[in-house]
Design a protein around this motif. Structure first.
Motif, short mmCIF file in Angstrom:
data_model
loop_
_atom_site.label_atom_id
_atom_site.label_comp_id
_atom_site.label_asym_id
_atom_site.label_seq_id
_atom_site.Cartn_x
_atom_site.Cartn_y
_atom_site.Cartn_z
N ASP A 1 -1.25 2.68 -2.19
CA ASP A 1 -2.15 1.94 -3.07
C ASP A 1 -2.44 2.73 -4.35
N THR A 2 -2.63 4.05 -4.21
CA THR A 2 -2.91 4.89 -5.39
C THR A 2 -1.74 4.87 -6.36
N ILE A 3 -0.52 4.99 -5.84
CA ILE A 3 0.66 4.95 -6.70
C ILE A 3 0.83 3.56 -7.30
N GLY A 4 0.71 2.53 -6.46
CA GLY A 4 0.95 1.17 -6.91
C GLY A 4 0.02 0.71 -8.01
N ARG A 5 -1.26 1.01 -7.89
CA ARG A 5 -2.21 0.51 -8.90
C ARG A 5 -2.19 1.31 -10.19
N ASN A 6 -1.44 2.41 -10.22
CA ASN A 6 -1.35 3.20 -11.44
C ASN A 6 0.02 3.12 -12.12
N ILE A 7 0.98 2.43 -11.49
CA ILE A 7 2.30 2.29 -12.11
C ILE A 7 2.24 1.35 -13.31
N VAL A 8 1.61 0.20 -13.08
CA VAL A 8 1.48 -0.80 -14.14
C VAL A 8 0.01 -1.10 -14.33
N GLN A 9 -0.49 -0.92 -15.52
CA GLN A 9 -1.89 -1.18 -15.82
C GLN A 9 -2.03 -2.55 -16.49
N PRO A 10 -3.12 -3.32 -16.24
CA PRO A 10 -4.21 -2.96 -15.34
C PRO A 10 -4.05 -3.47 -13.91
N ILE B 1 0.86 -2.63 -8.88
CA ILE B 1 1.71 -3.23 -7.85
C ILE B 1 0.96 -3.14 -6.52
N SER B 2 0.97 -4.21 -5.75
CA SER B 2 0.19 -4.24 -4.52
C SER B 2 0.67 -3.21 -3.52
N ALA B 3 -0.28 -2.74 -2.70
CA ALA B 3 0.04 -1.72 -1.69
C ALA B 3 1.07 -2.23 -0.70
N GLY B 4 1.01 -3.53 -0.36
CA GLY B 4 1.97 -4.09 0.59
C GLY B 4 3.40 -3.98 0.10
N ILE B 5 3.61 -4.21 -1.21
CA ILE B 5 4.95 -4.10 -1.78
C ILE B 5 5.41 -2.65 -1.78
N MET B 6 4.50 -1.73 -2.15
CA MET B 6 4.85 -0.31 -2.18
C MET B 6 5.23 0.19 -0.79
N VAL B 7 4.47 -0.22 0.23
CA VAL B 7 4.78 0.19 1.61
C VAL B 7 6.11 -0.40 2.05
N SER B 8 6.38 -1.66 1.67
CA SER B 8 7.63 -2.30 2.07
C SER B 8 8.85 -1.63 1.45
N LEU B 9 8.69 -1.12 0.22
CA LEU B 9 9.81 -0.42 -0.44
C LEU B 9 10.25 0.80 0.36
N ILE B 10 9.28 1.41 1.06
CA ILE B 10 9.61 2.56 1.91
C ILE B 10 9.94 2.11 3.34
N GLY B 11 9.16 1.15 3.83
CA GLY B 11 9.24 0.76 5.23
C GLY B 11 10.49 -0.01 5.60
#
Length: 335
Positions: free
Chosen positions: A302-311, A314-324
């Motif tokens: 969530d920390t990475i996702g919400r700071n990639i594109v402001q404001p 990217i949602s935490a679910g998408i970020m986790v799925s990219l790894i998961g």
């Protein structure tokens, strides 16, 4: 008896994960849309910040950080339980349809029932739990075979199929409703941490306060259930009773988490598996590590996702799925 070096390894791992969690939380407090630098964190925390700084920290970022940690812990613990009772390392509340079942219940409640703003926050986890429970009972019925018990591979496959069917049902439900409500459901489906306020912390916290100690207390039973039906029966355990009880706990944990964070998968898959690879297969050892690891993983995403594109980010679910998703393919190929 657990060897002292394994216990020491568990303690060191927990210490490292706690340090990582604190470091990520501090980074999350200082980063984001809105000015709050690292050197202003401590003054703001002790009440010496400006109104804007206090608002950003205490009303926006801190509740989101706490919610994310709690939800990650709940999803990880749910995965620990599922993988033990099904004896399948690929079991995850998101993959086998528990999250989708909760999502359908939330969508129906949100779209077609009158919303009371006072009780909505606290009713939502109950709605998610009832819907997810119905889903997992269907999976259980189709994967159970008389005289043999639950078929672990079938349990996962039925869950994956039902998850796809529920996703289709969700599309049908939201296709004929007003645009504003559809936007909320779309954000929920993507795993956006939408319940980022202190009342949502109070809504999810009681579930974890009850179910985390309960699961740790049942750790030895989960060890036995993970072995085989014959071994569990041989030591005098009522297999189906214990399995259903722990399945209820797993559903409650996953439903309480996704009711405030949206549809997030793979945390319940990765955290238990990584924890077992570090300290071995005993639930007493790897469950506490999976708890902290799950919280940190979701917080980090969530920390990475919400700071990639402001404001918006990217949602935490998408970020986790990219790894998961790649990790799931790796496990599938390995097993």
């Amino acid at each position: 008896m657990i060897e002292p070096n394994i216990i020491k390894k568990q303690q060191c791992t927990l210490a490292i994960l706690l340090i990582l969690t604190v470091a990520t939380a501090i980074t999350g407090m200082a980063m984001g849309y809105g000015a709050l630098s690292f050197d202003r964190l401590i003054p703001t925390l002790i009440g010496q910040g400006s109104f804007k700084e206090s608002f950003i920290l205490f009303s926006v970022r801190l509740p989101r950080i706490v919610i994310t940690l709690l939800a990650g812990m709940a999803l990880a613990l749910s995965g620990c339980i599922l993988q033990s009772i099904t004896r399948n390392d690929l079991a995850d509340p998101g993959i086998i349809g528990i999250n989708s079942g909760a999502g359908v219940g939330i969508a129906i409640y949100f779209l077609f029932f009158p919303i009371n703003t006072t009780s909505f926050i606290y009713i939502l986890p109950l709605v998610a739990f009832c819907s997810a429970l119905l889903t997992v009972l269907i999976i259980y019925i189709f994967s159970y075979k008389k005289n043999e018990g639950i078929q672990t591979t079938r349990f996962v496959l039925v869950g994956v199929g039902l998850s796809m069917a529920l996703s289709g049902l969700m599309v049908v439900i939201i296709s004929s409703t007003e645009q504003i409500k559809v936007e909320f459901i779309a954000k929920w489906l993507s795993g956006n941490i939408w319940g980022a306020d202190w009342p949502f912390v109070l809504a999810i916290l009681p579930w974890l306060v009850v179910l985390i100690p309960f699961t740790l207390y049942k750790a030895n039973r989960l060890n036995i259930l993970r072995l085989s039906e014959q071994v569990a029966i041989g030591v005098g355990i009522s297999v189906e009773k214990e399995r259903l009880l722990m399945l209820l706990a797993s559903v409650a944990l996953a439903a309480s988490a996704v009711s405030v964070t949206g549809g997030i998968s793979f945390i319940g898959l990765m955290a238990p598996h990584i924890a077992r690879s570090l300290v071995g297969p005993r639930n007493q050892l790897y469950t506490p590590i999976a708890l902290v690891l799950g919280g940190w993983m979701l917080l980090f995403a969530d920390t990475i996702g919400r700071n990639i594109v402001q404001p918006e980010g990217i949602s935490a679910g998408i970020m986790v799925s990219l790894i998961g998703a790649p990790y799931f393919i790796y496990l599938l190929a390995k097993k």
